[in-house]
Design a protein around this motif. Sequence first.
Motif, short mmCIF file in Angstrom:
data_model
loop_
_atom_site.label_atom_id
_atom_site.label_comp_id
_atom_site.label_asym_id
_atom_site.label_seq_id
_atom_site.Cartn_x
_atom_site.Cartn_y
_atom_site.Cartn_z
N ASP A 93 6.10 30.19 -7.93
CA ASP A 93 6.60 29.80 -9.27
C ASP A 93 6.05 28.09 -9.62
N GLY A 127 8.36 24.92 -5.75
CA GLY A 127 8.49 25.34 -4.91
C GLY A 127 8.93 26.89 -3.81
N LYS A 128 8.84 27.52 -4.55
CA LYS A 128 8.65 28.96 -3.99
C LYS A 128 7.54 29.48 -4.16
N VAL A 165 10.07 33.00 -0.63
CA VAL A 165 10.26 31.95 0.01
C VAL A 165 9.96 30.72 -0.20
N LYS A 166 10.95 29.96 -0.16
CA LYS A 166 11.23 28.18 0.00
C LYS A 166 10.57 27.28 0.41
N ALA A 203 2.08 27.77 -4.52
CA ALA A 203 4.49 26.65 -4.54
C ALA A 203 4.42 25.89 -5.10
N GLN A 205 6.41 27.21 5.45
CA GLN A 205 8.07 27.50 5.71
C GLN A 205 8.52 26.94 6.94
#
Length: 181
Positions: free
Chosen positions: A56, A59-60, A87-88, A133, A160
């Motif tokens: 997006d 940050g995801k 994932v964030k 990201a 991560q």
Amino acid sequence: MAEQRQDRGNRGRRDRQEKPKDDSGLTEKVVFINRCAKVVKGGRRFSFSALIVTGDKLGKVGVGFGKANEVSEAIRKASDSAKKAMVKVAIRENTIPHDVIGEHGGGRVLLRPASPGTGVIAGGGVRAVVEAAGIRDVLAKSLGSSNHANVVKATIGALQQLRLREQIFETRGLTVKKAQA
């Protein structure tokens, strides 16, 4: 002969395709499409696998892998898989908070924060993941295997591992003011 050489020169360079999705704000990048041939009585049967990165830009990010008898179906399956596996990621001022190394299988990826205006210094799958990201300034180096899937998964693993200063202080039971004094 020249025609053959031209076809071979572009094999595997699919990471430039980016489709912005307007319904959910996600962007998708096709990192790699693999064609597999099965020899049968009537000739060759081709099947395809697709490696997709979805993010997006806030940050995801997620990665997906899909297989099918047609390219479009493989991409759709991979896209659905990537959306489920998002994932964030910790981002600070358009870059990453600290150096990090991610590993997956034989693939190793080194990510370093960069000063504003540097841009994304990365290639192939690493670039696709980092841009999806929303990281705009980063230095990256792919070490070890050049397998697209392992490099992309190593990059996700590295992202991560990132932690912001506030998160680290919180886990240690400190506040930012105490540590700076």
